[in-house]
Write a protein that holds these residues in place. Structure first.
Motif, mmCIF file in Angstrom:
data_model
loop_
_atom_site.group_PDB
_atom_site.id
_atom_site.type_symbol
_atom_site.label_atom_id
_atom_site.label_comp_id
_atom_site.label_asym_id
_atom_site.label_seq_id
_atom_site.Cartn_x
_atom_site.Cartn_y
_atom_site.Cartn_z
ATOM 1 N N ALA A 49 0.808 -1.223 0.000
ATOM 2 C CA ALA A 49 0.000 0.000 0.000
ATOM 3 C C ALA A 49 0.837 1.267 0.000
ATOM 4 C CB ALA A 49 -0.926 -0.004 1.217
ATOM 5 N N GLY A 50 2.158 1.141 0.081
ATOM 6 C CA GLY A 50 3.011 2.318 0.121
ATOM 7 C C GLY A 50 2.992 3.031 1.456
ATOM 8 N N VAL A 51 2.806 2.274 2.528
ATOM 9 C CA VAL A 51 2.802 2.833 3.877
ATOM 10 C C VAL A 51 4.142 2.533 4.535
ATOM 11 C CG1 VAL A 51 1.784 2.684 6.177
ATOM 12 C CG2 VAL A 51 0.311 2.629 4.147
ATOM 13 N N ALA A 52 4.843 3.556 4.972
ATOM 14 C CA ALA A 52 6.125 3.379 5.647
ATOM 15 C C ALA A 52 5.906 3.195 7.143
ATOM 16 C CB ALA A 52 7.025 4.585 5.403
ATOM 17 N N ALA A 53 6.812 2.480 7.782
ATOM 18 C CA ALA A 53 6.722 2.311 9.233
ATOM 19 C C ALA A 53 6.719 3.665 9.932
ATOM 20 C CB ALA A 53 7.880 1.452 9.730
ATOM 21 N N SER A 54 7.448 4.612 9.392
ATOM 22 C CA SER A 54 7.535 5.935 10.024
ATOM 23 C C SER A 54 6.221 6.706 9.949
ATOM 24 C CB SER A 54 8.650 6.752 9.370
ATOM 25 O OG SER A 54 8.417 6.896 7.978
ATOM 26 N N ASP A 55 5.271 6.229 9.145
ATOM 27 C CA ASP A 55 3.961 6.880 9.080
ATOM 28 C C ASP A 55 3.135 6.615 10.338
ATOM 29 O OD1 ASP A 55 4.499 7.792 6.513
ATOM 30 O OD2 ASP A 55 3.532 6.085 5.540
ATOM 31 N N ILE A 56 3.474 5.591 11.095
ATOM 32 C CA ILE A 56 2.673 5.163 12.238
ATOM 33 C C ILE A 56 3.058 5.951 13.486
ATOM 34 C CG2 ILE A 56 2.082 3.221 13.740
ATOM 35 C CD1 ILE A 56 2.768 1.374 11.371
ATOM 36 N N THR A 57 2.083 6.569 14.107
ATOM 37 C CA THR A 57 2.310 7.256 15.381
ATOM 38 C C THR A 57 1.522 6.607 16.523
ATOM 39 O OG1 THR A 57 0.524 8.840 14.957
ATOM 40 C CG2 THR A 57 2.760 9.463 14.238
ATOM 41 N N ARG A 58 0.482 5.837 16.185
ATOM 42 C CA ARG A 58 -0.328 5.154 17.198
ATOM 43 C C ARG A 58 -0.770 3.796 16.676
ATOM 44 N NH1 ARG A 58 -2.144 8.671 21.262
ATOM 45 N NH2 ARG A 58 -1.567 10.825 20.795
ATOM 46 N N ILE A 59 -0.856 2.840 17.589
ATOM 47 C CA ILE A 59 -1.430 1.534 17.294
ATOM 48 C C ILE A 59 -2.642 1.381 18.205
ATOM 49 C CG2 ILE A 59 -1.083 -0.959 17.320
ATOM 50 C CD1 ILE A 59 1.926 -0.413 16.975
ATOM 51 N N CYS A 60 -3.807 1.118 17.603
ATOM 52 C CA CYS A 60 -5.051 1.019 18.364
ATOM 53 C C CYS A 60 -5.675 -0.348 18.126
ATOM 54 C CB CYS A 60 -6.031 2.109 17.932
ATOM 55 S SG CYS A 60 -5.426 3.800 18.118
ATOM 56 N N LEU A 61 -5.740 -1.154 19.171
ATOM 57 C CA LEU A 61 -6.348 -2.473 19.087
ATOM 58 C C LEU A 61 -7.733 -2.440 19.719
ATOM 59 C CD1 LEU A 61 -3.382 -4.813 20.148
ATOM 60 C CD2 LEU A 61 -3.921 -3.899 17.876
ATOM 61 N N THR A 62 -8.719 -2.990 19.004
ATOM 62 C CA THR A 62 -10.063 -3.064 19.573
ATOM 63 C C THR A 62 -10.168 -4.224 20.559
ATOM 64 O OG1 THR A 62 -10.859 -4.412 17.719
ATOM 65 C CG2 THR A 62 -11.139 -2.011 17.559
ATOM 66 N N HIS A 63 -9.515 -5.357 20.261
ATOM 67 C CA HIS A 63 -9.546 -6.523 21.138
ATOM 68 C C HIS A 63 -8.449 -7.481 20.700
ATOM 69 C CE1 HIS A 63 -11.886 -7.762 17.663
ATOM 70 N NE2 HIS A 63 -11.909 -9.015 18.083
ATOM 71 N N PHE A 64 -8.348 -8.616 21.379
ATOM 72 C CA PHE A 64 -7.189 -9.482 21.175
ATOM 73 C C PHE A 64 -7.507 -10.784 20.435
ATOM 74 C CE2 PHE A 64 -5.348 -6.663 24.337
ATOM 75 C CZ PHE A 64 -4.077 -6.476 23.815
ATOM 76 N N HIS A 65 -8.533 -10.809 19.593
ATOM 77 C CA HIS A 65 -8.667 -11.935 18.674
ATOM 78 C C HIS A 65 -7.582 -11.813 17.606
ATOM 79 C CE1 HIS A 65 -13.114 -12.937 19.759
ATOM 80 N NE2 HIS A 65 -12.247 -13.666 20.453
ATOM 81 N N GLY A 66 -7.087 -12.970 17.138
ATOM 82 C CA GLY A 66 -5.896 -12.975 16.304
ATOM 83 C C GLY A 66 -5.990 -12.173 15.032
ATOM 84 N N ASP A 67 -7.170 -12.149 14.394
ATOM 85 C CA ASP A 67 -7.277 -11.420 13.131
ATOM 86 C C ASP A 67 -7.210 -9.909 13.338
ATOM 87 O OD1 ASP A 67 -9.776 -11.974 14.421
ATOM 88 O OD2 ASP A 67 -10.868 -11.266 12.664
ATOM 89 N N HIS A 68 -7.130 -9.473 14.598
ATOM 90 C CA HIS A 68 -7.035 -8.041 14.900
ATOM 91 C C HIS A 68 -5.709 -7.651 15.561
ATOM 92 C CE1 HIS A 68 -11.365 -7.193 14.087
ATOM 93 N NE2 HIS A 68 -11.437 -8.501 14.331
ATOM 94 N N CYS A 69 -4.853 -8.624 15.835
ATOM 95 C CA CYS A 69 -3.641 -8.257 16.586
ATOM 96 C C CYS A 69 -2.387 -9.054 16.223
ATOM 97 C CB CYS A 69 -3.892 -8.382 18.083
ATOM 98 S SG CYS A 69 -4.085 -10.087 18.673
ATOM 99 N N LEU A 70 -2.495 -10.116 15.434
ATOM 100 C CA LEU A 70 -1.315 -10.943 15.192
ATOM 101 C C LEU A 70 -0.268 -10.279 14.299
ATOM 102 C CD1 LEU A 70 -2.756 -14.577 14.938
ATOM 103 C CD2 LEU A 70 -1.441 -13.533 16.791
#
Length: 304
Positions: A49-70
């Motif tokens: 998608a052309g997203v660099a790691a440096s673009d990320i300032t926050r990580i927001c998890l809704t819950h801990f099922h694997g398809d949302h956090c692995l």
């Protein structure tokens, strides 16, 4: 120039398909990059998608099922590998702090990332900055889960003709914006004399849940609502059993909450035709509807 858009990294639910990766969504909001629910394979989807790691300032998890956090281990290690210079804040349900610790340290790596954990333990505001404020609301999924809402404060839009009529220009405009009034040509001019209200923009992110008060609180009046629609309404009984939403329910939330753009996602692998989700939602919601596809970009609507 500020950019406000949603970059869709994955749109599957529990089981990925040939066309749909596990979840992952990056919201570009001016200088912020909020990565929501990075599922397995998110790091590769970022590359595509052309997203660099440096673009990320926050990580927001809704819950801990694997398809949302692995995807957390790969993303965190990539942030460290790229020596991202700024702090990255992580929000997640506080009851899953041990899960986050295990994900963050899933394997050895040279950890030089300033990752700041801010667990979510109740409804309410999480963080405030130039972007506005980020808040969370509890959802109903059988395990602790939270949705997120980003709210920009209301402001004003300066009116060029009114400014010119009062002879106000250049640095005087900044003084007027700061102080609320200024003396121009021997007359006091207030900010209200030369401006009009400008509503702040709002964004909401809602994943795995049944209908509940939190869903409506998050969705109220937002410009863009990203919301799970795992099932079609013909399978509403399954949605209820597994604590998920149908496309019709998501559309009803959008219609009743005055949403402008509805982004449907998190689709069960049992469905082959994405158009069914659009048609079901369009029968209820008359605003803009986007059936999310991996790697698409969805601009936040222009201000009202």
């Amino acid at each position: 120039m500020s950019v406000r858009e949603l970059v869709v990294l994955g749109t599957a639910s529990q089981v990925p398909t040939r066309r749909r990766n596990h979840n992952g969504y990056l919201l570009r909001w001016d200088g912020e990059g909020l990565l929501f629910d990075p599922g397995d394979g998110t790091q590769r989807q970022m590359l595509l998608a052309g997203v660099a790691a440096s673009d990320i300032t926050r990580i927001c998890l809704t819950h801990f099922h694997g398809d949302h956090c692995l995807g957390v281990p790969g993303v965190v290690q990539r942030l460290s590998l790229d020596r991202v210079p700024h702090p990255v804040t992580a929000h997640f349900p506080g009851s899953g702090a041990e899960y986050f610790r295990r994900l963050r340290h899933a394997s050895p790596f040279h950890d030089v990332l300033d990752l700041r954990e801010e667990p979510v333990t109740s409804d309410g505001p999480l963080s405030t900055g130039p972007f506005g404020h980020l808040e969370a609301r509890a959802l109903d999924h059988g395990m602790d889960a939270y949705g997120y809402r980003l709210v920009e404060p209301d402001g004003v839009r300066m009116l060029p003709d009114a400014l010119a009529a009062h002879g106000i220009s250049g640095p005087e405009i900044r003084t007027l914006q700061r102080d609320g009034e200024i003396v121009a040509n021997g007359r006091t001019v207030t900010l209200a004399d030369v401006s009009e209200p400008r509503p702040g923009q709002r964004f909401a992110f809602i994943m795995d849940t049944r209908l509940c008060d939190g869903v409506y609180a998050l969705a109220e009046g937002v410009d863009m609502l990203v919301i799970e629609s795992t099932f079609l309404d013909r399978d509403r009984a399954l949605a209820e059993d597994y604590r998920h939403l149908t496309a019709a329910q998501a559309a009803r939330v959008a219609a009743e909450s005055s949403v402008r753009t509805l982004v449907l996602t998190h689709f069960s692998q049992r469905y082959d035709d994405p158009a069914e989700f659009h048609d079901e939602a369009a029968a209820i919601f008359s605003g803009d509807i986007v059936v999310a596809e991996d790697l698409m970009r969805v601009p936040v609507p222009k201000r009202r």
